[in-house]
Design a protein around this motif. Sequence first.
Motif, mmCIF file in Angstrom:
data_model
loop_
_atom_site.group_PDB
_atom_site.id
_atom_site.type_symbol
_atom_site.label_atom_id
_atom_site.label_comp_id
_atom_site.label_asym_id
_atom_site.label_seq_id
_atom_site.Cartn_x
_atom_site.Cartn_y
_atom_site.Cartn_z
ATOM 1 N N ASP A 427 -61.324 29.160 -83.238
ATOM 2 C CA ASP A 427 -60.190 30.092 -83.323
ATOM 3 C C ASP A 427 -60.077 30.920 -82.043
ATOM 4 O O ASP A 427 -58.976 31.103 -81.499
ATOM 5 C CB ASP A 427 -60.361 31.027 -84.522
ATOM 6 C CG ASP A 427 -60.187 30.309 -85.857
ATOM 7 O OD1 ASP A 427 -59.643 29.190 -85.870
ATOM 8 O OD2 ASP A 427 -60.614 30.869 -86.883
ATOM 9 N N ALA A 428 -61.222 31.415 -81.565
ATOM 10 C CA ALA A 428 -61.211 32.225 -80.347
ATOM 11 C C ALA A 428 -60.822 31.384 -79.141
ATOM 12 O O ALA A 428 -60.062 31.838 -78.265
ATOM 13 C CB ALA A 428 -62.589 32.862 -80.137
ATOM 14 N N LEU A 429 -61.312 30.158 -79.079
ATOM 15 C CA LEU A 429 -60.985 29.262 -77.971
ATOM 16 C C LEU A 429 -59.492 28.946 -77.956
ATOM 17 O O LEU A 429 -58.832 29.005 -76.903
ATOM 18 C CB LEU A 429 -61.804 27.973 -78.094
ATOM 19 C CG LEU A 429 -61.779 27.020 -76.899
ATOM 20 C CD1 LEU A 429 -62.591 27.589 -75.741
ATOM 21 C CD2 LEU A 429 -62.338 25.647 -77.303
ATOM 22 N N ASP A 430 -58.948 28.628 -79.123
ATOM 23 C CA ASP A 430 -57.528 28.291 -79.210
ATOM 24 C C ASP A 430 -56.642 29.474 -78.843
ATOM 25 O O ASP A 430 -55.626 29.321 -78.144
ATOM 26 C CB ASP A 430 -57.193 27.818 -80.629
ATOM 27 C CG ASP A 430 -57.809 26.463 -80.944
ATOM 28 O OD1 ASP A 430 -58.440 25.875 -80.066
ATOM 29 O OD2 ASP A 430 -57.648 26.000 -82.096
ATOM 30 N N LYS A 431 -57.043 30.652 -79.287
ATOM 31 C CA LYS A 431 -56.251 31.857 -78.977
ATOM 32 C C LYS A 431 -56.248 32.139 -77.480
ATOM 33 O O LYS A 431 -55.210 32.486 -76.899
ATOM 34 C CB LYS A 431 -56.818 33.049 -79.744
ATOM 35 C CG LYS A 431 -56.077 34.351 -79.484
ATOM 36 C CD LYS A 431 -56.699 35.507 -80.263
ATOM 37 C CE LYS A 431 -55.977 36.824 -79.967
ATOM 38 N NZ LYS A 431 -56.609 37.961 -80.697
ATOM 39 N N GLU A 432 -57.386 31.958 -76.842
ATOM 40 C CA GLU A 432 -57.508 32.265 -75.416
ATOM 41 C C GLU A 432 -56.735 31.284 -74.551
ATOM 42 O O GLU A 432 -56.126 31.670 -73.543
ATOM 43 C CB GLU A 432 -58.986 32.279 -75.011
ATOM 44 C CG GLU A 432 -59.248 32.552 -73.546
ATOM 45 C CD GLU A 432 -58.823 33.954 -73.116
ATOM 46 O OE1 GLU A 432 -58.532 34.146 -71.922
ATOM 47 O OE2 GLU A 432 -58.778 34.866 -73.983
ATOM 48 N N PHE A 433 -56.729 30.004 -74.930
ATOM 49 C CA PHE A 433 -56.151 28.981 -74.060
ATOM 50 C C PHE A 433 -54.865 28.362 -74.591
ATOM 51 O O PHE A 433 -54.270 27.507 -73.911
ATOM 52 C CB PHE A 433 -57.191 27.878 -73.801
ATOM 53 C CG PHE A 433 -58.331 28.332 -72.939
ATOM 54 C CD1 PHE A 433 -58.195 28.407 -71.560
ATOM 55 C CD2 PHE A 433 -59.535 28.733 -73.503
ATOM 56 C CE1 PHE A 433 -59.237 28.843 -70.761
ATOM 57 C CE2 PHE A 433 -60.583 29.172 -72.717
ATOM 58 C CZ PHE A 433 -60.439 29.236 -71.335
ATOM 59 N N GLY A 434 -54.439 28.764 -75.763
ATOM 60 C CA GLY A 434 -53.191 28.224 -76.290
ATOM 61 C C GLY A 434 -53.263 26.753 -76.623
ATOM 62 O O GLY A 434 -52.284 26.012 -76.432
#
Length: 762
Positions: A427-434
């Motif tokens: 979730d954090a990875l997806d939020k940071e990099f779209g």
Amino acid sequence: MVSKPPAGDPVQDAPQVTPPQHAAAGLPAIGHTLRIAQEQMGAVRTARTLLKVNQKDGFDCPGCAWPEGDRRHLAEFCENGAKAVAEEATLRRVTPAFFAAHPVAELAERSGYWLGQQGRITQPMYLPEGADRYEPVTWERAFAILAEELTALSSPDEALFYTSGRTSNEAAFLLQLFAREFGTNNLPDCSNMCHESSGSALTETIGIGKGSVSLEDLHRADLIVVAGQNPGTNHPRMLSALEKAKAAGARIISVNPLPEAGLERFKNPQTPQGMLKGAALTDLFLQIRIGGDQALFRLLNKLVLETPGAVDEEFVREHTHGFEEFAAAAGEADWAETLAATGLSRKEIERALEMVLASERTIVCWAMGLTQHKHSVPTIREVVNLLLLRGNIGRPGAGVCPVRGHSNVQGDRTMGIFERPAPAFLDALDKEFGIVSPRHHGFDVVRSIQALRDGEAKVFFAMGGNFVGATPDTEVTEAAMRRARLTVHVSTKLNRSHAVTGARALILPTLGRTDKDVQKSGRQFVTVEDSMGLVHASRGNLPPASPHLLSEPAIVARMARAVLGEASRTPWEDFEADYAAVRDRIARVVPGFEDFNARLAANPGGFALPHAPRDERRFPTKTGKANFTAAPVEYPRVPEGRLLLQTLRSHDQYNTTIYGLDDRYRGIRGGRRVVLVHPEDAARLGLADGAYADLVSEWTDGSERRAPGFRVVHYPTARGCAAAYYPETNVLVPLESTADISNTPASKSVIVRLEESPQPSA
């Protein structure tokens, strides 16, 4: 003077054997270090390089993950660390002319020792389909080949992205980001083969899959139990910590099937007293049978429960869950079964209990001797049970200490190199990099080999390491690798994996830890996490081995640009130009790395990551508490006429890298194909000392695997047990023989029979 690499493989058919030694380090270690360094680097380069190892302004040793204290010695390295540095900083070179002279089929016939001794690879190399040898290739063409194969896959899950424990935090973070943006969680790593069992057991019991102690805790402990570990060879700088603990009053119990010189006496080369006399380390040596550790700790737990006042009842009440079920299971522990499983005497176990009860602060350290069995996860849970009973988690001078092998294997997992990532991380990875990361689990090492074997995977990419040499069931693994469409290895030196290829193959030469790294924004550094959760910088100081090398972050960034193209919004070019930009993103994705760059600048020696059980006795498990566990006691049952074999390293070895053909502490010189057998077991089998035998493993499905031509060495092993070096014995470990839950290869408990054979001809 720097020596030339060997022209031919040395003959290993008649190793010399003398009695094992009873002390580690001292003058012989210094002499061996200087000789190896001189052969590889020369005198000036040796001084320039070794004095920077593990220094705050230097580079992290590419060997083990043992931490450094805040105050550093001028020579902050051990013998085997110096060997690792010398092998990387060598002046020997593997050029395109070498590959032109040596077909792949010839390389496949060479030993790992010979391959590694040839030197640093200087240019990208390509093996076209149908060709018999590698040829030079430009970086642009290499990445185009990668893109051709990856974009032609039917599914991203047909690609495998393996990571070695040498990979930096920055490169590991970029690799897992690329893999997930590409669309797969197939991120097997070397943890799958070593401490995966530790992570599985600790995550369930205390909520975090890492050790809970610091160097200062070791120095303050009353009792240190070292189980299934040989620090004298595998983590030599740990001996200094044990010596300091002993000087402060600690006692040490060693639990191991083999007596190991480093745990008997340590001759510290940093002090005159250490050089002359040394320090005795082990107070009680429990020579346990292979795989008997769970039974030992279960009985100790029963005996603690039966001792009035021995249980820390307040800690158990306030901080734990599952005590009643555990206590009921422990109450069923049986003396007769435990003695059979362990090979120990009642007196030895009672002595161990006395030492446990006398200690207010206990640390248990372990390594592969506990993690590579079918029942490894329950065994490590039982270790945790013992510590929980006495309140020895979250107390200074106490806790769990899984001693990691490779220098950043723990950091790579922290950075997201994991086939079963936590949803919160994604979730954090997806939020940071779209991006939208896949949520289904990927393949670990064993499952990756099976996928290659079964045609489910077609591209194999390795960031460092020697996958073919490190993995089990050699014949099955090599056949699986040869089914791939493309195999790619990011490497500094040659190893067997370069000679066992898919239809096409690439070797991408990279900077090492010792090499100076300069990118568009200027000189760079990378970071690593040690075995105790400290993160620090690593800065190489030598000119690169070739102007044609790329750094690991640069290789990942350029691969990502070639494969993902303009559709990717990730600033790969910026990440290659300035690793601080990568660390800024890590700080926003990975808990504990907030203000990453600023904290590194403020703390030249690094900083400690948070650890809730250690720091505040908070346990982020499903129950919100530390979990006692109860599992049936298991141990290997060995048929009559068979032995239980463990694979292990020699002293001239680090993982699959072979520095030489000696095992000085065990009295073996000039050869590696030896099998250590107790004299009484050898007599029962009719095998004289110096006889030769084939090792034949027997698996539950009736299949057999053979490793021929091993010299029998009568050795003081535990009865019914044997030992031999890997990777030579990896061929004996069935791919399906793995630990429950963790799926780690069970390389420490292989049932074998020994068939006498003629001495191999030279």
